[in-house]
Write a protein that holds these residues in place. Structure first.
Motif, short mmCIF file in Angstrom:
data_model
loop_
_atom_site.label_atom_id
_atom_site.label_comp_id
_atom_site.label_asym_id
_atom_site.label_seq_id
_atom_site.Cartn_x
_atom_site.Cartn_y
_atom_site.Cartn_z
N PRO A 1 20.71 37.98 55.73
CA PRO A 1 21.77 38.63 56.49
C PRO A 1 22.41 37.62 57.45
O PRO A 1 21.69 36.84 58.09
CB PRO A 1 21.04 39.72 57.28
CG PRO A 1 19.70 39.85 56.64
CD PRO A 1 19.39 38.52 56.04
N LEU B 1 24.32 38.52 53.01
CA LEU B 1 24.76 39.87 53.32
C LEU B 1 25.33 39.90 54.74
O LEU B 1 24.75 39.32 55.65
CB LEU B 1 23.58 40.84 53.24
CG LEU B 1 23.86 42.27 53.69
CD1 LEU B 1 23.24 43.25 52.71
CD2 LEU B 1 23.35 42.54 55.07
N HIS B 2 26.46 40.56 54.87
CA HIS B 2 26.99 40.85 56.21
C HIS B 2 27.19 42.35 56.30
O HIS B 2 27.81 42.96 55.43
CB HIS B 2 28.31 40.14 56.49
CG HIS B 2 28.87 40.50 57.83
ND1 HIS B 2 28.38 39.96 59.00
CD2 HIS B 2 29.82 41.39 58.19
CE1 HIS B 2 29.04 40.49 60.02
NE2 HIS B 2 29.91 41.36 59.56
N ASP C 1 25.55 36.99 60.56
CA ASP C 1 26.50 37.64 61.47
C ASP C 1 27.41 36.63 62.17
O ASP C 1 28.18 36.98 63.05
CB ASP C 1 25.78 38.52 62.49
CG ASP C 1 24.90 37.73 63.46
OD1 ASP C 1 24.94 36.48 63.47
OD2 ASP C 1 24.17 38.39 64.22
N VAL D 1 15.89 36.25 58.34
CA VAL D 1 16.81 36.77 59.36
C VAL D 1 16.60 36.04 60.68
O VAL D 1 15.49 35.64 61.01
CB VAL D 1 16.64 38.30 59.53
CG1 VAL D 1 15.27 38.65 60.07
CG2 VAL D 1 17.73 38.89 60.40
N LEU E 1 21.89 48.37 60.58
CA LEU E 1 21.63 47.07 59.98
C LEU E 1 20.35 47.08 59.15
O LEU E 1 20.34 46.63 58.00
CB LEU E 1 21.56 45.99 61.06
CG LEU E 1 21.17 44.60 60.56
CD1 LEU E 1 22.20 44.06 59.58
CD2 LEU E 1 20.98 43.66 61.73
N VAL F 1 20.13 46.32 55.10
CA VAL F 1 19.36 45.20 54.55
C VAL F 1 18.28 45.71 53.60
O VAL F 1 18.09 45.17 52.52
CB VAL F 1 18.76 44.34 55.68
CG1 VAL F 1 17.78 43.31 55.14
CG2 VAL F 1 19.88 43.65 56.47
#
Length: 154
Positions: free
Chosen positions: A8, A36-37, A10, A114, A96, A100
């Protein structure tokens, strides 16, 4: 060893540290990577923002920002010599950790990497801990990369 690593992102310094660590693992082991966002669901709660944007405008801006974050992460991946795929999760009702966990299940990931901002006190109460959510909900092992005090300004 791990063959499918979900990372993930950001756009923060801490997230970038986790990205680099995950890419290094993937390069060393030949693992596949998915970036992944997750669009921040809190923005959907406000209605009209103080700057005059309506929710549709705000959602579009958030999607564009997420696409930019993913593009930047893809560039880091390419420069590291690791092929990656990407996914933008913009389900407004999903936290979130849920996003995920679902992405890890759907893609059959066997590791999530992460970053943790390490927020404490009121910052943690107000902003929550994304890494903690992911730890609790992920169906696979989670590697948490801690940020430094200077990263907390993200």
């Amino acid at each position: 060893m791990f063959k499918r690593i979900l990372i993930p992102v950001d756009g923060s310094q801490t997230s970038t540290k986790a990205l680099v660590a995950g890419l290094q693992m993937a390069r060393e082991t030949g693992a596949s990577v998915r970036l992944l966002h997750a669009v921040n669901e809190m923005a959907y709660l406000g209605g009209i923002d103080p700057y005059g944007y309506y929710p549709a405008d705000l959602v579009g801006m958030m999607r564009e920002g997420g696409a930019k974050i993913l593009a930047d992460a893809m560039a880091v991946s390419q420069s590291a010599g690791v092929a990656a795929s990407q996914v933008l999760c913009d389900d407004p009702g999903k936290r979130l950790g849920e996003a995920v966990a679902e992405a890890a299940k759907l893609w059959n990931a066997d590791l999530v990497v992460v970053g943790s901002h390490g927020r404490r006190g009121i910052g943690r109460v107000l902003l929550g801990s994304g890494a903690e959510q992911i730890l609790r909900l992920a169906p696979v092992p989670v590697l948490v990369i801690r940020g430094t005090a200077s990263d907390d300004s993200d």
